[in-house]
Design an enzyme around this catalytic site. Sequence first.
Site, PDB file in Angstrom:
ATOM      1  N   ARG A  51      39.264 -10.388 -49.033  1.00  0.00           N
ATOM      2  CA  ARG A  51      39.184  -9.297 -48.061  1.00  0.00           C
ATOM      3  C   ARG A  51      37.801  -8.666 -47.956  1.00  0.00           C
ATOM      4  O   ARG A  51      37.291  -8.435 -46.860  1.00  0.00           O
ATOM      5  CB  ARG A  51      40.150  -8.160 -48.428  1.00  0.00           C
ATOM      6  CG  ARG A  51      41.551  -8.355 -48.003  1.00  0.00           C
ATOM      7  CD  ARG A  51      42.471  -7.742 -49.041  1.00  0.00           C
ATOM      8  NE  ARG A  51      42.360  -8.535 -50.250  1.00  0.00           N
ATOM      9  CZ  ARG A  51      43.077  -9.644 -50.473  1.00  0.00           C
ATOM     10  NH1 ARG A  51      43.987  -9.993 -49.622  1.00  0.00           N
ATOM     11  NH2 ARG A  51      42.900 -10.384 -51.552  1.00  0.00           N
ATOM     12  N   THR A  52      37.237  -8.333 -49.095  1.00  0.00           N
ATOM     13  CA  THR A  52      36.001  -7.534 -49.059  1.00  0.00           C
ATOM     14  C   THR A  52      34.885  -8.340 -48.412  1.00  0.00           C
ATOM     15  O   THR A  52      34.220  -7.870 -47.481  1.00  0.00           O
ATOM     16  CB  THR A  52      35.620  -7.100 -50.490  1.00  0.00           C
ATOM     17  OG1 THR A  52      36.757  -6.493 -51.089  1.00  0.00           O
ATOM     18  CG2 THR A  52      34.466  -6.122 -50.476  1.00  0.00           C
ATOM     19  N   LYS A  80      20.763 -21.126 -63.247  1.00  0.00           N
ATOM     20  CA  LYS A  80      19.558 -21.654 -63.918  1.00  0.00           C
ATOM     21  C   LYS A  80      18.947 -20.602 -64.832  1.00  0.00           C
ATOM     22  O   LYS A  80      17.914 -20.833 -65.447  1.00  0.00           O
ATOM     23  CB  LYS A  80      18.514 -22.070 -62.880  1.00  0.00           C
ATOM     24  CG  LYS A  80      18.970 -23.119 -61.894  1.00  0.00           C
ATOM     25  CD  LYS A  80      17.866 -23.349 -60.857  1.00  0.00           C
ATOM     26  CE  LYS A  80      18.397 -24.058 -59.634  1.00  0.00           C
ATOM     27  NZ  LYS A  80      17.491 -23.913 -58.493  1.00  0.00           N
ATOM     28  N   ARG A 101      29.014  -7.882 -55.014  1.00  0.00           N
ATOM     29  CA  ARG A 101      30.102  -7.746 -56.000  1.00  0.00           C
ATOM     30  C   ARG A 101      29.642  -8.408 -57.288  1.00  0.00           C
ATOM     31  O   ARG A 101      29.096  -9.518 -57.259  1.00  0.00           O
ATOM     32  CB  ARG A 101      31.393  -8.409 -55.502  1.00  0.00           C
ATOM     33  CG  ARG A 101      32.458  -8.481 -56.593  1.00  0.00           C
ATOM     34  CD  ARG A 101      33.805  -8.895 -56.062  1.00  0.00           C
ATOM     35  NE  ARG A 101      34.399  -7.836 -55.258  1.00  0.00           N
ATOM     36  CZ  ARG A 101      35.624  -7.871 -54.757  1.00  0.00           C
ATOM     37  NH1 ARG A 101      36.397  -8.923 -54.985  1.00  0.00           N
ATOM     38  NH2 ARG A 101      36.095  -6.881 -54.028  1.00  0.00           N
ATOM     39  N   HIS A 129      34.667   0.783 -56.612  1.00  0.00           N
ATOM     40  CA  HIS A 129      34.790  -0.066 -55.421  1.00  0.00           C
ATOM     41  C   HIS A 129      34.797   0.882 -54.217  1.00  0.00           C
ATOM     42  O   HIS A 129      35.815   1.103 -53.580  1.00  0.00           O
ATOM     43  CB  HIS A 129      36.094  -0.865 -55.512  1.00  0.00           C
ATOM     44  CG  HIS A 129      36.220  -2.014 -54.558  1.00  0.00           C
ATOM     45  ND1 HIS A 129      35.370  -2.231 -53.490  1.00  0.00           N
ATOM     46  CD2 HIS A 129      37.139  -3.029 -54.512  1.00  0.00           C
ATOM     47  CE1 HIS A 129      35.751  -3.323 -52.843  1.00  0.00           C
ATOM     48  NE2 HIS A 129      36.817  -3.828 -53.438  1.00  0.00           N
TER      49      HIS A 129
END
Length: 304
Positions: A51-52, A80, A101, A129
């Site tokens: 969703r986000t 890396k 995120r 959030h």
Amino acid sequence: MKNRSLVSITDYSKEEIRHVLKKIEQFEKNPNQRLLEGKVVATLFFEPSTRTRLSFETAVNRLGGRVIGFSDASTSSSVKGETLKDTIIMVSNYADLIVMRHYLDGAARYASEVCSVPIINAGDGSNQHPSQTMLDLYSIFKTQGRINDIEIAMVGDLKYGRTVHSLLMALSHFNPVFHFIAPEELDMPASYKTFCQKSGIRFHEHRDFSEDVINQSDILYMTRVQKERFSDLMDYERVKNVYTLRNKMLENSKPNLRVLHPLPRVTEIAYDVDSNPKAYYFQQAKNGLYTRQAIMCLALGIEN
Ligand code: CP
């Protein structure tokens, strides 16, 4: 609110929260505008999302901007050994705004401190959030006609659930009554309860997910037990099915009650709830599109 990161919901004052809600309402009426034409938004997802990420990217597309980024950090140079700081500095060379995120609490704050463009926190570990919180507040406003004086039951994983942490802080401006329903292992962290006590915010703690609490609530905010946050999966197994909302449990609930959930759900809402008019979680997720349009434009100082 010009050129400002959104790392925690506490970055917005009470007045700014009300201002953002007005902007979201305007975007819901008209989500297709060319406000981000010429802008590049980077979406950096170091943790999975449906969703986000997709609502942020849809929001950019509908506003005429362009998106770069990754949905899977294993395809980025972080594998890396590139540090978060170097990644953020590099991406800020390319993009006007970064949506990130990350699995670590505090990663978004750190990124905002090393970054020359605004950062929007799309979830950092079990911390915050904030864009979810704004869509939650908008969903409460749309379904209740107000965000003041809401009695809200938060159910499930209150320890690791970043959405309930952010929502608690946002609602603290608006005279809420909280019911925290969780097993001991997943209690609301002490820091949030202490905050409530010091701020004179009423809250009640429950172990049982009883109809008594459901029936006095305006909002029933269900959450998933966050498997990915447990260091010992045996602990997760013990609590994973702790509460399930079933349709018959809503029989005597208030007419205005709405069931919210940030999603994804696993077993905490039975499928027979979906057809109940009080189930609002899919519309809630849809509100994320307009919410993220408003948040990005405000972060870039663009007026709609
Ligand atoms: N609510 C939420 O953050 O959902 P995603 O994990 O799918 O983005």
